[in-house]
Design a protein around this motif. Structure first.
Motif, short mmCIF file in Angstrom:
data_model
loop_
_atom_site.label_atom_id
_atom_site.label_comp_id
_atom_site.label_asym_id
_atom_site.label_seq_id
_atom_site.Cartn_x
_atom_site.Cartn_y
_atom_site.Cartn_z
N THR A 238 -4.83 9.25 -5.21
CA THR A 238 -3.49 9.46 -4.65
C THR A 238 -2.80 8.11 -4.41
OG1 THR A 238 -4.47 9.49 -2.47
CG2 THR A 238 -4.06 11.62 -3.47
N PRO A 239 -1.46 8.08 -4.54
CA PRO A 239 -0.73 6.82 -4.33
C PRO A 239 -0.99 6.22 -2.95
CG PRO A 239 0.70 8.48 -5.32
CD PRO A 239 -0.58 9.17 -4.99
N SER A 240 -1.20 7.07 -1.94
CA SER A 240 -1.41 6.51 -0.60
C SER A 240 -2.75 5.78 -0.52
CB SER A 240 -1.30 7.60 0.47
OG SER A 240 -2.36 8.52 0.31
N VAL A 241 -3.77 6.32 -1.19
CA VAL A 241 -5.07 5.63 -1.21
C VAL A 241 -4.94 4.31 -1.97
CG1 VAL A 241 -7.43 5.73 -2.16
CG2 VAL A 241 -6.50 7.70 -0.94
N ALA A 242 -4.25 4.35 -3.12
CA ALA A 242 -4.07 3.13 -3.91
C ALA A 242 -3.29 2.07 -3.12
CB ALA A 242 -3.35 3.46 -5.21
N LYS A 243 -2.29 2.54 -2.37
CA LYS A 243 -1.47 1.59 -1.60
C LYS A 243 -2.29 0.97 -0.48
CE LYS A 243 2.80 0.90 0.95
NZ LYS A 243 2.15 0.12 1.96
N GLN A 244 -3.06 1.81 0.20
CA GLN A 244 -3.88 1.29 1.30
C GLN A 244 -4.91 0.28 0.78
OE1 GLN A 244 -3.54 1.86 4.45
NE2 GLN A 244 -5.49 1.32 5.40
N PHE A 245 -5.49 0.58 -0.37
CA PHE A 245 -6.44 -0.34 -1.00
C PHE A 245 -5.75 -1.68 -1.29
CE2 PHE A 245 -8.19 -1.91 -5.16
CZ PHE A 245 -9.40 -2.38 -4.67
N ALA A 246 -4.56 -1.59 -1.90
CA ALA A 246 -3.82 -2.81 -2.27
C ALA A 246 -3.45 -3.61 -1.01
CB ALA A 246 -2.56 -2.43 -3.04
N ASP A 247 -3.03 -2.90 0.04
CA ASP A 247 -2.66 -3.60 1.29
C ASP A 247 -3.87 -4.32 1.88
OD1 ASP A 247 -0.12 -2.69 1.00
OD2 ASP A 247 -0.25 -1.12 2.54
N LEU A 248 -5.04 -3.68 1.81
CA LEU A 248 -6.24 -4.31 2.37
C LEU A 248 -6.67 -5.51 1.52
CD1 LEU A 248 -8.16 -1.11 3.48
CD2 LEU A 248 -7.34 -2.93 4.98
N VAL A 249 -6.46 -5.43 0.21
CA VAL A 249 -6.76 -6.60 -0.65
C VAL A 249 -5.83 -7.75 -0.26
CG1 VAL A 249 -6.68 -7.51 -3.01
CG2 VAL A 249 -7.73 -5.28 -2.58
N SER A 250 -4.53 -7.44 -0.11
CA SER A 250 -3.57 -8.48 0.30
C SER A 250 -3.99 -9.10 1.63
CB SER A 250 -2.17 -7.88 0.50
OG SER A 250 -1.61 -7.56 -0.74
N ALA A 251 -4.43 -8.24 2.55
CA ALA A 251 -4.80 -8.73 3.88
C ALA A 251 -6.05 -9.62 3.84
CB ALA A 251 -5.02 -7.55 4.82
#
Ligand SMILES: Cc1cc2nc3c(=O)[nH]c(=O)nc-3n(C[C@H](O)[C@H](O)[C@H](O)COP(=O)(O)OP(=O)(O)OC[C@H]3O[C@@H](n4cnc5c(N)ncnc54)[C@H](O)[C@@H]3O)c2cc1C
Length: 296
Positions: A238-251
């Motif tokens: 799901t896009p929300s899982v992908a977004k959360q993953f990407a945000d955590l990588v950025s963090a």
């Protein structure tokens, strides 16, 4: 400057024990730049080019044992199936001339946060086999990078082989640069899916003092994939899982502003690469990669 030319691995270890400040030279694509610019003037250069075993590789059941001096070109041409992430990363290194000389041992020796092999090694899972006249040891890749351009080697040790887990699922690597070739990464990212253990691993380059994994992002995604039964049902993430993953990588990134890019841009760009690579690898897993019963 004295030039030491051991004919065997044993002679090389003995020379390094006798002259711990000697600088090993493999492809020379980092060492010679430093010498030419007078950034380094070692009393001894230890030439490893006569040592055949450093240019050999072996594909085993679970790992590839990659000699420290195997050039990138060989990895691209011969190990694309076993080490797809590292082969992709090798493609992005410099030019054909540099790829014919430089290798992973030299990338590890320099331990630049921008080195292209590092994110791929972190994502695949690797151990660095180092040796001295005192014996040999295996250093997990996560523990190898100890600071900016610093590594866990003792002064009398040499890198012999890198043991890299054979791919059991799709892997990706990408880097951001100002052009397509001959460019040092502004930032880079590697991702490996490990369906056998139902885990993912990551590697971030050029966006922290050392190459690092985004461990919180990995834990989040591992839990989300498990919870949703994704490894079995092969559903689109799901896009929300992908977004959360990407945000955590950025963090997880801890970049600086420098001539190649700003910290803000780097943090943003690693997140974008993470989201894209998750999409690419997962599509591949859903397609050819998934062999589990009931795969749709
Ligand atoms: C024009 C140009 C472009 C480049 N572009 C890129 C790029 O896009 N991406 C990238 O990652 N790198 C790039 N590099 C850097 C370089 O090519 C890589 O870091 C390469 O992997 C170095 O490998 P080498 O065998 O030439 O190392 P060398 O220069 O021989 O050695 C590098 C370091 O590792 C040590 N070392 C080498 N072998 C061993 C060993 N067996 N045991 C212990 N220490 C060892 C040396 O003492 C030295 O400190 C570029 C370099 C140039 C000149």
């Amino acid at each position: 400057m004295d030039f030491l030319r051991p004919a065997s691995w044993e002679e090389a270890l003995a020379a390094k024990a006798e002259h711990p400040t000697a600088v090993p030279i493999a492809g020379g694509t980092d060492v010679m730049v430093e010498i030419n610019f007078d950034h380094r003037r070692p009393a001894y250069l230890l030439d490893l080019n006569r040592i055949e075993l450093l240019r050999e590789w072996e594909v085993g059941e679970e790992n590839v044992r990659l000699g420290a001096s195997v050039p990138y070109t060989q990895i691209m041409e011969n190990l694309r199936t076993e080490l797809p992430g590292l082969a992709l990363a090798s493609h992005t290194v410099a030019s054909p001339q540099i790829r014919n000389r430089g290798g992973v041992g030299g990338n590890l020796g320099t331990a630049s946060p921008a080195g292209d092999a590092h994110p791929a090694l972190l994502a695949a899972g690797a151990e660095v086999e180092v040796e001295s006249v005192r014996g040999s040891r295996l250093i997990p890749i996560d523990a190898f990078y100890t600071g900016v351009k610093r590594n866990a080697l003792q002064p009398d040790e040499l890198i012999k082989t890198v043991h890299i887990k054979k791919a059991d699922g799709p892997q990706q690597y990408s880097k951001v640069g100002t052009r397509n070739a001959m460019v040092i990464a502004v930032c880079a990212f590697g991702l490996a899916l490990h369906p056998e253990t139902r885990t993912v691993r990551t590697g971030i380059g050029s966006a922290a003092p050392t190459p690092i994994r985004a461990k919180e992002a990995e834990s989040f995604l591992n839990a989300a994939l498990e919870e949703g039964g994704f490894w079995d049902n092969g559903k689109i993430i799901t896009p929300s899982v992908a977004k959360q993953f990407a945000d955590l990588v950025s963090a997880a990134a801890n970049p600086i502003d420098d001539v190649r890019g700003t910290a803000k841009y780097r943090r943003h760009a690693v997140g974008i690469m993470a989201r894209r690579q998750l999409g690419w690898t997962w599509e591949q897993y859903r397609g050819t990669g998934r062999t589990l019963e009931g795969a749709a």
